[in-house]
Design an enzyme around this catalytic site. Sequence first.
Site, PDB file in Angstrom:
ATOM      1  N   GLY A   1     -22.020  25.684 -50.711  1.00  0.00           N
ATOM      2  CA  GLY A   1     -22.420  26.016 -49.345  1.00  0.00           C
ATOM      3  C   GLY A   1     -22.009  25.074 -48.235  1.00  0.00           C
ATOM      4  O   GLY A   1     -22.316  25.327 -47.076  1.00  0.00           O
TER       5      GLY A   1
ATOM      6  N   TRP B   1     -19.141  24.413 -46.673  1.00  0.00           N
ATOM      7  CA  TRP B   1     -18.296  24.978 -45.606  1.00  0.00           C
ATOM      8  C   TRP B   1     -19.114  25.942 -44.745  1.00  0.00           C
ATOM      9  O   TRP B   1     -18.978  25.964 -43.526  1.00  0.00           O
ATOM     10  CB  TRP B   1     -17.076  25.712 -46.192  1.00  0.00           C
TER      11      TRP B   1
ATOM     12  N   ASP C   1     -19.598  34.437 -52.965  1.00  0.00           N
ATOM     13  CA  ASP C   1     -19.199  33.657 -54.147  1.00  0.00           C
ATOM     14  C   ASP C   1     -19.687  34.371 -55.411  1.00  0.00           C
ATOM     15  O   ASP C   1     -20.660  35.117 -55.391  1.00  0.00           O
ATOM     16  CB  ASP C   1     -19.792  32.241 -54.112  1.00  0.00           C
TER      17      ASP C   1
ATOM     18  N   ASP D   1     -17.729  39.267 -56.339  1.00  0.00           N
ATOM     19  CA  ASP D   1     -16.327  38.938 -56.605  1.00  0.00           C
ATOM     20  C   ASP D   1     -15.464  39.457 -55.453  1.00  0.00           C
ATOM     21  O   ASP D   1     -15.592  40.629 -55.071  1.00  0.00           O
ATOM     22  CB  ASP D   1     -15.928  39.643 -57.928  1.00  0.00           C
TER      23      ASP D   1
ATOM     24  N   ASP E   1     -12.062  28.523 -49.743  1.00  0.00           N
ATOM     25  CA  ASP E   1     -11.935  27.281 -50.532  1.00  0.00           C
ATOM     26  C   ASP E   1     -11.972  27.680 -52.019  1.00  0.00           C
ATOM     27  O   ASP E   1     -12.315  26.875 -52.874  1.00  0.00           O
ATOM     28  CB  ASP E   1     -13.113  26.361 -50.175  1.00  0.00           C
TER      29      ASP E   1
ATOM     30  N   LYS F   1      -7.446  27.322 -49.067  1.00  0.00           N
ATOM     31  CA  LYS F   1      -6.956  26.359 -50.068  1.00  0.00           C
ATOM     32  C   LYS F   1      -5.931  27.005 -51.007  1.00  0.00           C
ATOM     33  O   LYS F   1      -6.096  28.142 -51.422  1.00  0.00           O
ATOM     34  CB  LYS F   1      -8.142  25.864 -50.894  1.00  0.00           C
TER      35      LYS F   1
HETATM   36  C1  LIG Z   1     -14.478  24.526 -54.588  1.00  0.00           C
HETATM   37  S1  LIG Z   1     -15.732  25.726 -54.711  1.00  0.00           S
HETATM   38  C2  LIG Z   1     -16.123  26.027 -53.032  1.00  0.00           C
HETATM   39  C3  LIG Z   1     -16.895  24.909 -52.355  1.00  0.00           C
HETATM   40  C4  LIG Z   1     -17.444  25.312 -50.992  1.00  0.00           C
HETATM   41  N1  LIG Z   1     -16.362  25.534 -50.033  1.00  0.00           N
HETATM   42  C5  LIG Z   1     -18.363  24.256 -50.411  1.00  0.00           C
HETATM   43  O1  LIG Z   1     -17.906  23.550 -49.507  1.00  0.00           O
HETATM   44  O2  LIG Z   1     -19.499  24.139 -50.843  1.00  0.00           O
HETATM   45  C6  LIG Z   1     -14.807  27.154 -55.173  1.00  0.00           C
HETATM   46  C7  LIG Z   1     -15.644  28.409 -55.362  1.00  0.00           C
HETATM   47  O3  LIG Z   1     -14.762  29.554 -55.491  1.00  0.00           O
HETATM   48  C8  LIG Z   1     -15.507  30.547 -56.170  1.00  0.00           C
HETATM   49  N2  LIG Z   1     -14.661  31.655 -56.628  1.00  0.00           N
HETATM   50  C9  LIG Z   1     -13.604  31.595 -57.475  1.00  0.00           C
HETATM   51  N3  LIG Z   1     -13.123  32.839 -57.721  1.00  0.00           N
HETATM   52  C10 LIG Z   1     -13.888  33.703 -56.984  1.00  0.00           C
HETATM   53  C11 LIG Z   1     -13.906  35.117 -56.828  1.00  0.00           C
HETATM   54  N4  LIG Z   1     -13.021  35.892 -57.472  1.00  0.00           N
HETATM   55  N5  LIG Z   1     -14.826  35.672 -56.004  1.00  0.00           N
HETATM   56  C12 LIG Z   1     -15.734  34.891 -55.357  1.00  0.00           C
HETATM   57  N6  LIG Z   1     -15.767  33.538 -55.470  1.00  0.00           N
HETATM   58  C13 LIG Z   1     -14.867  32.948 -56.277  1.00  0.00           C
HETATM   59  C14 LIG Z   1     -16.127  29.741 -57.329  1.00  0.00           C
HETATM   60  O4  LIG Z   1     -17.236  30.421 -57.878  1.00  0.00           O
HETATM   61  C15 LIG Z   1     -16.497  28.409 -56.637  1.00  0.00           C
HETATM   62  O5  LIG Z   1     -17.873  28.348 -56.316  1.00  0.00           O
END
Ligand SMILES: C[S@@+](CC[C@H](N)C(=O)[O-])C[C@H]1O[C@@H](n2cnc3c(N)ncnc32)[C@H](O)[C@@H]1O
Length: 195
Positions: free
Chosen positions: A49, A51, A69, A90, A111, A151
């Site tokens: 959370g 961002w 997410d 998703d 991200d 990203k």
């Molecule tokens: C690096 S973390 C994000 C951190 C967040 N920006 C923060 O600042 O707290 C990456 C996130 O991408 C999510 N993610 C990956 N593939 C996804 C998808 N297909 N749909 C939704 N979320 C996805 C993962 O569950 C993970 O929580």
Amino acid sequence: MKKVQDHYYKKAKKENYPARSVFKLEEAHKRFVIFSRGDTVLDLGCHPGSWSIYAAKMVGTSGKVIGIDLQKSQKYSFAGAAKIELVCGDIYDDALFANLSGEEFNVVLSDMAPKTTGHKFSDHLKSLELSRRALEIARNVLPKGGNFYCKVFQGEDFPDYVVEVKTVFKKVKVVKPKSSRVESREVFVLGRDRK
Ligand SMILES: C[S@@+](CC[C@H](N)C(=O)[O-])C[C@H]1O[C@@H](n2cnc3c(N)ncnc32)[C@H](O)[C@@H]1O
């Protein structure tokens, strides 16, 4: 490396952010201005959370943040910040976006990161797949003038992705924030001013 990690980790804790990744967004916003007061922001891959919280503070109470997410995030609310709506789902699920069709977004953030295998090329391709989906969503939901910050794990096909972002946005930059570890292949593509 450890020292840098400790610095940003401690700084995030001190400022009440759940993850150090917040500084990868903060630095880009301070340099290039991604948000305006009153904006509605879509944050793809928002867990845990940081961002979403930062965006909510930048857009203020007249703005709104919707975070998506696979994982369920804790609810956050701060005085003087926008409301944050969290959706567990998703980003490949079209039904999820059909439910958001009434929203007018100004900024799309991503991200998102795949589950990494340690195999550089396949991690790069999986990351690109997520980044391409994020770009497709941004293309669908952003009006002219909208901004995108996403990203990507660099690799062979990364230059093609930058070209794709350039077809949608007038100004495109590749950003490597100071808080992103030097040895990490992650970079952020900033697209400003949707055509
Ligand atoms: C690096 S973390 C994000 C951190 C967040 N920006 C923060 O600042 O707290 C990456 C996130 O991408 C999510 N993610 C990956 N593939 C996804 C998808 N297909 N749909 C939704 N979320 C996805 C993962 O569950 C993970 O929580």
